[in-house]
Design an enzyme around this catalytic site. Structure first.
Site, PDB file in Angstrom:
ATOM      1  N   ILE A  87       8.615  39.008  -0.821  1.00  0.00           N
ATOM      2  CA  ILE A  87       7.540  38.013  -0.765  1.00  0.00           C
ATOM      3  C   ILE A  87       6.167  38.627  -0.958  1.00  0.00           C
ATOM      4  CG2 ILE A  87       8.736  36.287   0.632  1.00  0.00           C
ATOM      5  CD1 ILE A  87       7.471  37.487   3.109  1.00  0.00           C
ATOM      6  N   GLY A  91      -0.330  47.833  -1.308  1.00  0.00           N
ATOM      7  CA  GLY A  91      -0.603  49.135  -1.915  1.00  0.00           C
ATOM      8  C   GLY A  91       0.505  50.134  -1.636  1.00  0.00           C
ATOM      9  N   GLY A  93       3.480  49.257   0.565  1.00  0.00           N
ATOM     10  CA  GLY A  93       4.742  48.731   1.045  1.00  0.00           C
ATOM     11  C   GLY A  93       5.189  47.497   0.293  1.00  0.00           C
ATOM     12  N   LYS A 111       8.509  44.956   6.283  1.00  0.00           N
ATOM     13  CA  LYS A 111       7.681  45.718   5.361  1.00  0.00           C
ATOM     14  C   LYS A 111       8.236  47.135   5.275  1.00  0.00           C
ATOM     15  CE  LYS A 111       2.846  46.493   4.228  1.00  0.00           C
ATOM     16  NZ  LYS A 111       1.480  46.088   4.507  1.00  0.00           N
ATOM     17  N   ASP A 204     -10.088  44.510   5.323  1.00  0.00           N
ATOM     18  CA  ASP A 204      -9.688  43.788   4.109  1.00  0.00           C
ATOM     19  C   ASP A 204      -9.510  42.310   4.432  1.00  0.00           C
ATOM     20  OD1 ASP A 204      -9.145  43.439   1.467  1.00  0.00           O
ATOM     21  OD2 ASP A 204      -7.077  44.149   1.572  1.00  0.00           O
TER      22      ASP A 204
END
Lengths: 852, 191
Positions: A87, A91, A93, A111, A204
């Protein structure tokens, strides 16, 4: 093999998105419409895709054990988790949706470090994210449920699965109001504040990392992806800031100025405050302060410079200039006016406080921001304030330095001159004192002294007053009060200049010629600031004084006449402008010669005036003459030569000589872009002209693109109210109209009309033309009632104008008049149409009489 | 300023012909890097196109000077093409060696680089990739950048200036298209 058209690819892509084979079959039935070849081709490709397995898969990492160990992918199981579907990909994973079988059956997100990405550095960062998430416990942050290492030795962790959509998309889809959006945004602040308390900076924050999911029917925002988060206690090395691409960490549109520094060693929680500000800005206005489209078009270091230096437009200003404002407003369950009103004021100061370039001016903590938002929602006073007076003046001066400077420099030079001569006189006086007395008669000496003293005192009084004038101009300029009243500093400064001019004249101290010189300078500045009425008053006074005291051939008189003519031309009072230009030109030619820059300037302006009046042949011969003389004297690439060339191109366009015009215009545009830069006002003028040229040739798409560029730059540089900005908005709206994009054309014209009405006389041709065009668009869009209302209003405007300036047959009104006639005809009101047709014909005759 | 940086600056300044000079430089650097790596690594190890291309980027491009999307796109396009050539050459040599040719010692033929495919398949893929380019250039570009320059699909999207969603679709389409074409080749070879 059938040739693959783009159609095949897009059908293939859409079919691939559909999960069940039944859905696919239904979709293909619908889209192929019995075209069996197409259908077979697509099913063939879908089959090939399904069989392809590991085909073209990248090789497994060199750090991995022997290749018989399968890489984890969809279908594989990691401990109790069965990977169902990929899904996401970050960067470092890959994120899978997985099913947990033990001890409870539920869907989770897993992840896993990417194959080939498991360098020590990345594993460390991955580990940091896991730990960051593990120590946080907040309902609005995705929880970590488990962590471990796969059989192949890759790290993974298991998170709560957030089945949500980005907060911006959710808000738009649900048409949330501004208040509802804020209510959704407050928990996001709480989540980030929680992270900060745990010593973690997200770094982020952006819509795709703030997802909204429904829990028991209640929308709940969840912050995800702490993948670039940084623990505040941990030392950062420069290396961790870059990926192999030399990219910065974070996402450009949401990145704080300090993150956009190449050696960003010093990031703190206020960086997240900035990114939250960008997110809030986008929730309110539908776009980020630096728009994606702009960032993509410039070089990378220029992008970083923009992030570091470019001030964001206030949200209400951004909304005013957005071409899609009605859609943006509709997504917020409001109309355009309501939305602007809701956003303006306290709320936008909250946003702007987050977006300060200097982080010490932002909220110190996210809870500061959250508290202010809560206060706003409760209609209580907020901490955020418009920037201070001194700060605004500094920023204003930085932006408008040229215009302000021209006024100040003249004042200062004037005072400097006065001081100089005064000092000289005082010195002469002293010299005389010490000279041998016998050489002059006593009486003579006394008389001379008296005169000199008187002159010196008069001049000192002038200096005193000049200083006072200078100080009074900015003394009580209060941008805070001004901004609340909706008056910009630009307007205010103009008023002060006007008042200063009045004061000067009222006190009438000193030499009237000095006052005239000051008035002349102030008049020019006022005109540049857009205050035409005040400019006219002082210029007329300067001219009167000069004509009274100077010889008829004085160059000062010519200069004032020239500027006054410019003003009249801008006001479309052409006959008066023509007379003044001709006088200035004659006087300059006689005194300075035919190829002096000043003479040529007057000649150029006269040519432009003829152009405005529709006297194309006269304009053309004058313009060519100026161009020739300037090329000879200054060279082909001199800015003045380029101006002449630009004017000639504009003239060719009016004459319908499009090929000539296009060649010339492109040449000028290229040279100006190279010499002056893309956002220079002259460059923009040439781009505008080129757009107009394409428009005349019905090349609408390219004209639209060019106009949009010019509009964006002009709005940023000149403000949304400036005549030039509006002069671009209007034709852009007409291009939209030609393309039948009513939803864009109408709001833009409505806004332009409103702004023109407030800035120009209601009977100015520009206002009337906008009004007539808007009427025409309404008519075309089927809004007859609105069209007629505007036309009637336009009527009285024109009648007033005729009554006021009967001697000035204004050809710029002609298109407006013609459209009126057309519209009356089209509306079936033939009587009115006939009346206006007669008037139009009369005017045309009057025009010829005037010309010959 | 390195030669590559200089060329990229020219590309940025609008000199499209400058881009043609990139390929030989990037090609040489990639070969050199690959050989150097082989000396260090144990035999039988696999080198990754990703790592090589990224290392070449860091070595060749002065990141303080050249950063526009446009020039990056040119760099990776050249890198993908260079990598493709290196792989195809290696595959051809390997095939010659198998078919009784003299068993020369050529370093590159000893290792897999990039795509995990046997040499004959790699050549078939390459031939069909050219056919795909003739019918759908963008899909072919996506495949090339992903397989030969080792960029992730997101990075491919960024370099080509398309959305990630579009790039994924192009990738799915290109992969299916190539797989079918290679299958057909196999069938024809058997028949």
């Amino acid at each position: 093999m059938p040739n693959s058209s783009p159609d095949v690819k897009s059908i293939f892509g859409r079919a691939l998105d559909l999960q069940s084979s039944a859905e696919r079959a239904r979709y293909l039935d619908g889209v192929c419409q019995g075209n069996t070849a197409l259908r077979e081709e697509i099913e063939d490709l879908l089959g090939a895709g399904a069989r392809a397995g590991n085909f073209l898969a990248p090789v497994s990492s060199k750090d991995q054990p022997a290749s018989d160990e399968p890489a984890e992918g969809v279908g594989a199981s990691i401990g109790p988790y069965k990977l169902l579907e990929q899904i996401g990909e970050g960067g470092m994973g890959l994120v899978y949706m997985a099913e947990q079988q033990q001890p409870v059956r539920r869907r989770v997100a897993v992840k896993i470090v990417k194959p080939g990405m498991d360098s020590r550095q990345i594993v460390a960062r991955f580990e940091a994210e896991r730990q960051a998430l593990a120590i946080m416990d907040h309902p609005n942050i995705a929880k970590v449920l488990d962590a471990g290492t796969t059989a192949a030795g890759r790290s993974y962790f298991v998170m709560e699965l957030v089945k949500g959509v980005p907060i911006t998309s959710y808000s738009d889809e649900q048409h949330l109001t501004i208040k509802q959006r804020l209510a959704l945004f407050v928990p996001v602040c709480q989540a980030i504040q929680h992270a900060h308390q745990k010593g973690i900076i997200h770094r982020d924050i952006k819509p795709t990392n703030v997802l909204v999911a429904l829990y028991d029917g209640v929308p709940m925002p969840k912050v995800i992806d702490f993948g670039v988060a940084k623990a505040t206690g941990q030392k950062l090395t420069e290396k961790t800031m870059f990926t192999g691409f030399g990219q910065l960490i974070g996402t450009l549109e949401y990145m704080s100025p300090e993150q956009a520094q190449l050696n960003q060693l010093d990031i703190d929680t206020r960086s997240d405050v900035y990114s939250l500000g960008v997110l809030l800005y986008e929730l309110l206005t539908g776009s980020t302060p630096l728009e994606h489209s702009r960032l993509r078009t410039v070089a990378f270091d220029e992008t970083l410079r923009m992030i570091r230096e470019e001030e964001a437009l206030k949200p209400s200003t951004r909304l005013s200039t957005a071409s899609t404002l009605p859609a943006i407003a509709a997504n917020r369950s409001a109309n355009a006016t309501e939305l602007r009103r809701q956003v303006a004021g306290d709320l936008e100061w909250i946003v702007m406080k987050c977006l300060e370039k200097d982080r010490s001016r932002r909220y110190g903590t996210v809870s500061g921001l959250e508290l202010d938002l809560r206060s706003f929602l409760a209609d209580e006073p907020v901490v955020a304030r418009p920037p201070s007076r001194a700060y605004v003046i500094r920023r204003f001066l930085r932006k408008n330095w040229g215009t302000v400077l021209s006024a100040f420099v003249v004042l200062l030079a004037l005072m400097g001159g006065i001081i100089g001569t005064t000092l000289g006189m005082i010195r002469a006086e002293q010299a005389r004192d010490s000279a041998v007395a016998a050489e002059r008669a006593e009486a003579q000496r006394a008389e001379g002294e008296r005169q000199a003293k008187e002159e010196a005192q008069k001049r000192l009084a002038q200096i005193e007053m000049g200083t006072q004038t200078l100080v009074s101009m900015i003394q009580d300029v209060d941008p805070l009060a001004a901004d609340r009243e909706g008056v910009s500093v630009r307007v205010l400064l103009g008023r002060r200049l006007a008042e200063a001019a009045e004061q000067l004249e009222g006190e009438a101290a000193g030499d009237p010629l000095v006052v005239a010189r000051l008035q002349h300078a102030l008049g020019i500045s006022l005109h540049e600031l857009g205050h035409r009425k005040q400019a006219e008053a002082v210029l007329v006074k300067a001219l009167q004084t000069r004509e009274r005291l100077l010889g008829a051939d004085s160059l000062d008189i010519a200069a004032t006449k020239h500027h006054l003519a410019m003003l009249y031309r801008a006001q479309a009072r052409f006959a008066m402008a023509e007379a003044l230009y001709k006088e200035a030109l004659a006087s300059r030619t006689a005194r300075l010669g035919p190829d002096h820059p000043d003479t040529l300037q007057s000649q150029q302006h006269l040519a432009m005036l003829y152009h405005s009046q529709g006297k194309f042949d006269l304009a053309e011969s004058l313009c060519k003459q100026v161009l020739e003389l300037r090329t000879a004297r200054l060279g082909a690439e001199h800015p003045d030569t380029l101006t002449s060339q630009h004017r000639l191109a504009a003239l060719y366009r009016s004459q319908g000589k499009y090929d000539l015009a296009e060649t010339l215009c492109k040449e000028v545009l290229e040279l100006r872009t190279a010499r002056l830069g893309a956002d220079n006002l002259d460059t923009l003028a040439s781009k505008h002209l080129l757009a107009a040229l394409y428009c005349s040739q019905e090349k609408h798409a390219i004209a639209e693109a060019l106009y949009k560029e010019v509009l964006e730059f002009r709005t940023a540089k000149l403000g949304p109210d400036h005549p030039d900005t509006l002069g671009t908005a209007h034709p852009l709206a007409l291009v939209y109209w030609s393309m039948k994009k009513f939803d864009r054309s109408i709001p833009l014209l409505e806004e332009t009309l409103q702004r023109r009405k407030s800035k120009l006389a209601p009977d100015h041709p520009g206002t009337l033309r906008t009004q007539a065009d808007l009427g025409a668009v309404y008519y075309d869009a089927g809004r007859f009632a609105d069209a007629i209302a505007l036309l009637v209003d336009g009527h009285s405007g024109m009648r007033d104008r005729e009554a006021q300036i009967p001697e000035d047959p204004d050809v710029a009104l002609k298109p407006a008049l013609e459209r009126l006639v057309q519209l009356y005809d089209a509306a079936g009101l033939h009587g009115s149409a006939a009346k206006w047709r007669t008037r139009l014909e009369q005017q045309a005759t009057g025009q010829r009489d005037d010309e010959f | 300023m390195s030669a590559v940086t200089l060329i990229l600056s020219q590309v940025e300044a609008g000199d499209a012909q400058a881009a043609e000079q990139l390929l030989p430089l990037v090609y040489e650097e990639l070969r050199r890097l690959a050989s150097a790596k082989l000396v260090q690594e144990k035999p039988g190890q696999t080198l990754q196109a990703t790592a090589l291309v990224h290392e070449a980027y860091v070595r060749l491009v002065d990141q303080g000077k050249v950063q526009s999307w446009n020039s990056r796109a040119h760099f990776f396009a050249a890198a993908a093409e260079a990598m493709r050539r290196i792989l195809i050459e290696a595959a051809r040599r390997k095939r010659r060696a198998k078919h009784g040719g003299k068993r020369e010692r050529i370093e590159l033929s000893e290792v897999h680089i990039g795509v995990d495919a046997p040499p004959h398949e790699l050549l078939a893929i390459d031939e069909n990739l050219q056919k795909l380019a003739a019918s759908d250039l963008q899909a072919a570009e996506v495949v090339k950048l992903h397989c030969f320059a080792g960029l992730t699909i997101e990075q491919v999207a960024e370099v080509l200036g398309i959305s990630a969603r579009t790039a994924y679709r192009d990738w799915a389409y290109g992969r299916a298209w190539l797989f079918r074409a290679v299958e057909q080749d196999h069938r024809q070879a058997r028949d």
